[in-house]
Structures are given as structure tokens and as C-alpha cells.
Design a protein around this motif. Structure first.
Motif, PDB file in Angstrom:
ATOM      1  N   UNK A 147      -6.479  -5.586   0.774  1.00  0.00           N
ATOM      2  CA  UNK A 147      -5.321  -5.551   0.846  1.00  0.00           C
ATOM      3  C   UNK A 147      -4.907  -4.032   0.059  1.00  0.00           C
ATOM      4  N   UNK A 199      -5.974  -1.153   2.261  1.00  0.00           N
ATOM      5  CA  UNK A 199      -5.203  -0.802   3.435  1.00  0.00           C
ATOM      6  C   UNK A 199      -4.061  -0.055   2.613  1.00  0.00           C
ATOM      7  N   UNK A 200      -3.606  -0.496   1.493  1.00  0.00           N
ATOM      8  CA  UNK A 200      -2.538   0.443   0.727  1.00  0.00           C
ATOM      9  C   UNK A 200      -2.906   1.818   0.540  1.00  0.00           C
ATOM     10  N   UNK A 225      -2.658   3.677   3.811  1.00  0.00           N
ATOM     11  CA  UNK A 225      -1.482   4.055   3.998  1.00  0.00           C
ATOM     12  C   UNK A 225      -0.806   5.076   3.458  1.00  0.00           C
ATOM     13  N   UNK A 226      -1.123   5.251   1.939  1.00  0.00           N
ATOM     14  CA  UNK A 226      -0.719   6.319   1.076  1.00  0.00           C
ATOM     15  C   UNK A 226      -1.268   7.548   1.653  1.00  0.00           C
ATOM     16  N   UNK A 258       0.347   8.863   4.811  1.00  0.00           N
ATOM     17  CA  UNK A 258       1.591   9.225   4.775  1.00  0.00           C
ATOM     18  C   UNK A 258       1.659  10.759   4.092  1.00  0.00           C
ATOM     19  N   UNK A 313       3.159   4.313  -3.323  1.00  0.00           N
ATOM     20  CA  UNK A 313       2.951   2.754  -2.789  1.00  0.00           C
ATOM     21  C   UNK A 313       3.298   1.731  -3.468  1.00  0.00           C
ATOM     22  N   UNK A 314       3.454   0.755  -2.802  1.00  0.00           N
ATOM     23  CA  UNK A 314       3.979  -0.585  -3.668  1.00  0.00           C
ATOM     24  C   UNK A 314       2.994  -1.671  -3.044  1.00  0.00           C
ATOM     25  N   UNK A 353       4.669   3.903   0.769  1.00  0.00           N
ATOM     26  CA  UNK A 353       3.827   2.767   1.401  1.00  0.00           C
ATOM     27  C   UNK A 353       4.048   1.296   1.012  1.00  0.00           C
ATOM     28  N   UNK A 354       4.206   0.446   1.605  1.00  0.00           N
ATOM     29  CA  UNK A 354       4.231  -1.120   1.041  1.00  0.00           C
ATOM     30  C   UNK A 354       3.183  -1.933   1.575  1.00  0.00           C
ATOM     31  N   UNK A 355       2.538  -2.459   0.779  1.00  0.00           N
ATOM     32  CA  UNK A 355       1.592  -3.714   1.294  1.00  0.00           C
ATOM     33  C   UNK A 355       2.115  -4.857   0.492  1.00  0.00           C
TER      34      UNK A 355
END
Lengths: 214, 214
Positions: free
Chosen positions: A198, A201-202, A205-206, A209, B173-174, B189-191
Motif C-alpha cells: 500500500x 503504491x502511494x 502515485x506521488x 503526479x 501524499x496521504x 495522492x491518496x492511498x
């Protein structure tokens, strides 16, 4: 008998998400939804959604869409959530206590029957009225209480030994929080929570972006 | 700028799993692996695996397979794990402490710079040498330290307020453990870790196995 049920691993991952989003729709008072609308919310394609639901039965009507209440109820049944489960937590450190509080606070049908630890200072104390017992009692307790699920909240080093005791105690499934691959018989279900997956994955994503913004 | 990077959500889920399994192979001293062998271990089809890797570059040679070390390193880069991240944890109950210990114990490159809580009895105490600060200091701390990731370990009721402060503090991110859908800007980003999804996947597997055994 196999760790891998006939249904694909991918749909096993999607079904709980459908349930969760349908629960949100229910709470908002929404009564029906089309596969296209559901697709917008949940991010799978509408055809994927229709295909998933068709795997298990006829839940929608062409042109009408799905009844949120009915679909939620049916997915609950498919997931085996139309019953309660007896569970034990092994390892009552911060993680074990967090999981105990989570199951207690949200009343999710997975009832904690027993808590187990090796720390003599913890044994005999209680969390949410459930007593912490000695690890040595685990196997007998699982047998006598008919425990369905063992939740492993010890560290990597101790996890396999805990799993062995749970299996010997006759549990049907193991929910594992230790970051290792456990070896268990094929007729016991195993679900591991990999927090690193998890978190990674974050970070992905960061990174994605940032790349888009450059 | 979007919460959803161009790469599909499905591949975002697969990449960390590839990394994890490759790490296991590395620890076993295995030097190369074919997509077919990887398929056996990880459960995706070999063609899926080849397609995923082709999305990001040329990692293998026809007939030779993949170098485990090289592939592991490249996937680390793709996931953005070739750098470290500054993080804060908000909510230092059992869950927050478990996450703090996890990141500390396994040295995973997500460094906890600050811990935040609203409980006056906790403020000023330390966990793994990191001081717990007042929630009111969160936004300024994130700005002055350049915090990358905020980890939300409060309950559902407080989570949105925490997310708002983290966003105001400029996090990228969070990582959210509260079981609610947070509203955050598209460039953050959100996970979310949905423990219920994992538990429901387990109950589904248990149910599927019982059905097969009947």
C-alpha cells in the motif's frame, strides 16, 4: 481443496470494493445505480462490473440498473458476510490492540473470542472485556471454541509458529499482518495484509503526479 | 494533474507485489527468472507479467528471462523507492504507534519526522526518539520540514480535518487508515488502507473453500 478458490484473485479483490462503495451509496439514500454510474465511482469499466455481477447471478435489469439495497445484500452473501465469525488475535502489541479495537468499534461481525500473548505482564488483563491468555493455550482454545479465523499480529520472527498453532487448532482462515509469506495447508484460507504494498503504491502515485507536473 | 495517474489502478496494485516477490527471490539467492516462473509464484499470467514490464522498459531478454537483481532495482525506481520520504503520523493511538514501529523496525525509507496527537498526556512524550507534538502544530511543521507524506491514524470522525491540515501543510501524499473516503485536491495522492476489504476477501475465500469441500 486449494488456497486458490476457482474465482480469480482479481475478482476476490473487487468484490469487497463493490460492497464498500454500495454501502456508501446506501448511506446516501441512493436506491438504484447503473453499471455506468458505478463505473464512474469505483473506477472499473462498466463492462467489467456487469461481467463480475453476472458471474454470481442476475442482479440487474437491462435499462433499469441495479437496486443498491439488493445488490449490497447479495454481495454480502457472496462474501460470506451473512454470518458471524469467531476470531482470535495472537500478539497483543500496538497492532493487535489496534485490530481488536477496530473489530470492536465498527461491529463488523468478526467477534474476538480470545486474545493471546507471551508477555506475562499482559496475560490476565483485558481489552474490551476479552481476557488476554497465554500463547500456550491457543491451540486448545481454538479447538474448544470452534474458532474460525486467527489474526496474526506478532512480528515476522514469530509468525510461522503462530500460524502452525492456529492450523493445529482447526481455524479455517488466517488474517496475517506479519510481513512474511506463511506456509499453511491448502485447505486453510490465508489473507496477508502487506502494508508495504500500500505504501509503495502511494509512493508510485506521488512520483507519477510529480512527473505530470514537470 | 489528477489523483489517477495515467497508469491503470490495476498495475499500481501489481507493481508493489512484483517488488515484494522479487525481494523474496533475492533473499533466496536466485539470480534470474522467466515470466513463466514468476507467473507460478505470483499468480498473474506470464503474458500479463511481460506486458506490465514492457510498459516501463526492456527488462528481459527473449529466452533468457529477467535478472532478479536488475528487475528489483528497476521496479524500485519505477515505484519511486530510490529516494527517502519525510512523513508524519497523525493520531498516536495503538494504530499510530503500530505504524510508527513498523516504519522504524523495518527501515523502509519512509522516515517519521513528527508525531501528532490531541491528547495532552501524550504530547511531549517520544516514540523511537520522535517527540509527539500538538495537532495544532501540524500544518506549520509540514511546511517548515517539507513533509512528503501524512499518515492518518485517527478515527473516521477526525480524519477529514486531519487531511485538510496535511493538504494545507503541502504534503504530496496521504496514507489513510481511517475507514472513510477523504476529499482531497486532485494534485495530492491518496492511498487508503481498507482493512475491511482484506477481511472480506478472507471470508470469501473461507466460504469458497467450504463450498468446494461439501
Amino acid at each position: 481443496m486449494s488456497n486458490k478458490p476457482k474465482v480469480s484473485n482479481a475478482i476476490i479483490r473487487r468484490l469487497p470494493r463493490y460492497r464498500r462503495y454500495l454501502g456508501v451509496l446506501q448511506n446516501k439514500g441512493i436506491k438504484k445505480i447503473s453499471s455506468n454510474e458505478l463505473s464512474e465511482i469505483i473506477g472499473y469499466t462498466a463492462s467489467q462490473i456487469r461481467q463480475d455481477f453476472n458471474t454470481f447471478g442476475e442482479f440487474g435489469q437491462q435499462g433499469y440498473g441495479y437496486s443498491v439495497d439488493y445488490l449490497y445484500k447479495e454481495i454480502n452473501k457472496i462474501l460470506g458476510l451473512d454470518r458471524e465469525y469467531k476470531t482470535v488475535i495472537v500478539g497483543v502489541g500496538h497492532l493487535g490492540q489496534a485490530v481488536a479495537n477496530y473489530t470492536y468499534y465498527y461491529k463488523i461481525g468478526f467477534n474476538i473470542m480470545g486474545l493471546f500473548d507471551i508477555n506475562p505482564e499482559k496475560i490476565g488483563t483485558t481489552i474490551n472485556d476479552v481476557e488476554i491468555k497465554a500463547f500456550s493455550e491457543l491451540e486448545d482454545f481454538c479447538k474448544s471454541e470452534g474458532v474460525d479465523i486467527g489474526i496474526i499480529c506478532v512480528n515476522s520472527e514469530g509468525a510461522q509458529e503462530v500460524a502452525d498453532k492456529l492450523v493445529a487448532g482447526g481455524v479455517k482462515g488466517i488474517w496475517n499482518f506479519a510481513p512474511i509469506d506463511l506456509e499453511i495447508p491448502k485447505d486453510v484460507a490465508l489473507e496477508s495484509v502487506h502494508l508495504s504494498d500500500s505504501l509503495h503504491a502511494l509512493s508510485f502515485m506521488i512520483k507519477s503526479m510529480n512527473a505530470e507536473q514537470e
